[in-house]
Design a protein around this motif. Structure first.
Motif, mmCIF file in Angstrom:
data_model
loop_
_atom_site.group_PDB
_atom_site.id
_atom_site.type_symbol
_atom_site.label_atom_id
_atom_site.label_comp_id
_atom_site.label_asym_id
_atom_site.label_seq_id
_atom_site.Cartn_x
_atom_site.Cartn_y
_atom_site.Cartn_z
ATOM 1 N N LEU A 1 0.820 -1.217 0.000
ATOM 2 C CA LEU A 1 0.000 0.000 0.000
ATOM 3 C C LEU A 1 0.852 1.264 0.000
ATOM 4 C CD1 LEU A 1 -2.707 -1.077 2.593
ATOM 5 C CD2 LEU A 1 -3.050 -0.760 0.134
ATOM 6 N N LEU A 2 1.963 1.253 0.714
ATOM 7 C CA LEU A 2 2.770 2.469 0.873
ATOM 8 C C LEU A 2 3.859 2.634 -0.190
ATOM 9 C CD1 LEU A 2 3.130 2.525 4.741
ATOM 10 C CD2 LEU A 2 1.740 4.036 3.324
ATOM 11 N N ASN A 3 4.295 1.557 -0.814
ATOM 12 C CA ASN A 3 5.445 1.641 -1.716
ATOM 13 C C ASN A 3 5.087 1.762 -3.186
ATOM 14 O OD1 ASN A 3 7.264 1.527 0.395
ATOM 15 N ND2 ASN A 3 7.346 -0.691 0.374
ATOM 16 N N GLY A 4 3.815 1.762 -3.519
ATOM 17 C CA GLY A 4 3.419 1.884 -4.915
ATOM 18 C C GLY A 4 3.623 3.295 -5.443
ATOM 19 N N LYS A 5 3.526 3.421 -6.756
ATOM 20 C CA LYS A 5 3.646 4.733 -7.392
ATOM 21 C C LYS A 5 2.469 5.604 -6.985
ATOM 22 C CE LYS A 5 4.201 6.959 -11.840
ATOM 23 N NZ LYS A 5 4.151 6.793 -13.296
ATOM 24 N N LYS A 6 2.761 6.795 -6.552
ATOM 25 C CA LYS A 6 1.721 7.719 -6.090
ATOM 26 C C LYS A 6 1.212 8.540 -7.273
ATOM 27 C CE LYS A 6 2.885 6.593 -1.801
ATOM 28 N NZ LYS A 6 3.852 5.540 -1.938
ATOM 29 N N THR A 7 0.010 8.191 -7.746
ATOM 30 C CA THR A 7 -0.553 8.907 -8.901
ATOM 31 C C THR A 7 -1.877 9.587 -8.584
ATOM 32 O OG1 THR A 7 -1.664 6.915 -9.677
ATOM 33 C CG2 THR A 7 0.537 7.346 -10.554
ATOM 34 N N ASP A 8 -2.523 9.194 -7.504
ATOM 35 C CA ASP A 8 -3.823 9.758 -7.159
ATOM 36 C C ASP A 8 -3.727 10.578 -5.883
ATOM 37 O OD1 ASP A 8 -5.261 8.577 -9.283
ATOM 38 O OD2 ASP A 8 -5.330 6.691 -8.179
ATOM 39 N N ARG A 9 -4.636 11.509 -5.756
ATOM 40 C CA ARG A 9 -4.679 12.360 -4.568
ATOM 41 C C ARG A 9 -6.071 12.327 -3.960
ATOM 42 N NH1 ARG A 9 -0.612 16.569 -4.412
ATOM 43 N NH2 ARG A 9 0.744 16.329 -6.196
ATOM 44 N N ILE A 10 -6.089 12.464 -2.647
ATOM 45 C CA ILE A 10 -7.333 12.690 -1.920
ATOM 46 C C ILE A 10 -7.178 14.055 -1.270
ATOM 47 C CG2 ILE A 10 -8.792 11.987 -0.001
ATOM 48 C CD1 ILE A 10 -7.851 9.119 -0.460
ATOM 49 N N ILE A 11 -8.101 14.935 -1.535
ATOM 50 C CA ILE A 11 -8.040 16.286 -0.988
ATOM 51 C C ILE A 11 -9.218 16.469 -0.045
ATOM 52 C CG2 ILE A 11 -8.108 18.745 -1.535
ATOM 53 C CD1 ILE A 11 -6.895 17.975 -4.281
ATOM 54 N N PHE A 12 -8.934 16.955 1.155
ATOM 55 C CA PHE A 12 -9.996 17.201 2.111
ATOM 56 C C PHE A 12 -9.653 18.423 2.938
ATOM 57 C CE2 PHE A 12 -7.066 14.136 3.816
ATOM 58 C CZ PHE A 12 -6.822 14.559 5.109
ATOM 59 N N ALA A 13 -10.660 19.005 3.507
ATOM 60 C CA ALA A 13 -10.483 20.224 4.303
ATOM 61 C C ALA A 13 -10.354 19.857 5.775
ATOM 62 C CB ALA A 13 -11.674 21.149 4.108
ATOM 63 N N ASP B 1 -6.447 23.830 13.595
ATOM 64 C CA ASP B 1 -5.983 23.070 14.763
ATOM 65 C C ASP B 1 -5.619 21.636 14.394
ATOM 66 O OD1 ASP B 1 -6.292 25.258 16.432
ATOM 67 O OD2 ASP B 1 -8.308 24.662 17.065
ATOM 68 N N LEU B 2 -6.441 21.006 13.559
ATOM 69 C CA LEU B 2 -6.144 19.636 13.142
ATOM 70 C C LEU B 2 -4.883 19.604 12.289
ATOM 71 C CD1 LEU B 2 -6.814 16.669 13.079
ATOM 72 C CD2 LEU B 2 -8.403 17.114 11.203
ATOM 73 N N LYS B 3 -4.714 20.587 11.425
ATOM 74 C CA LYS B 3 -3.512 20.647 10.591
ATOM 75 C C LYS B 3 -2.269 20.783 11.464
ATOM 76 C CE LYS B 3 -1.260 23.131 6.859
ATOM 77 N NZ LYS B 3 -1.306 24.262 5.942
ATOM 78 N N ARG B 4 -2.322 21.630 12.479
ATOM 79 C CA ARG B 4 -1.181 21.784 13.389
ATOM 80 C C ARG B 4 -0.880 20.489 14.120
ATOM 81 N NH1 ARG B 4 -3.115 26.961 13.929
ATOM 82 N NH2 ARG B 4 -4.535 26.445 15.622
ATOM 83 N N ALA B 5 -1.926 19.813 14.582
ATOM 84 C CA ALA B 5 -1.740 18.555 15.315
ATOM 85 C C ALA B 5 -1.108 17.489 14.426
ATOM 86 C CB ALA B 5 -3.074 18.070 15.866
#
Length: 60
Positions: free
Chosen positions: A10-22, A26-30
């Protein structure tokens, strides 16, 4: 496939897709702080959390 192999796949594959969320500032800092403690980027930290959850659910 054991849990470690699944997580690696799951972690070592080629990264071609994105998930974008808001998130709140505070959560971003954490998340950023937790990622710094693990010496990884925030995106790598989030990906690892998601992969761990996939592995956990697959084991059920």
């Amino acid at each position: 496939m054991d849990e470690i192999e699944l997580k690696q796949e799951l972690l070592n594959g080629k990264k071609t897709d994105r998930i974008i969320f808001a998130v709140t500032p505070d959560l971003k800092r954490a998340v950023t702080e937790m990622a710094k403690r693990d010496c990884v980027s925030a995106s790598a930290f989030i990906s690892a959390l998601l992969a761990e959850e996939v592995v956990r659910r697959a084991a059920k």
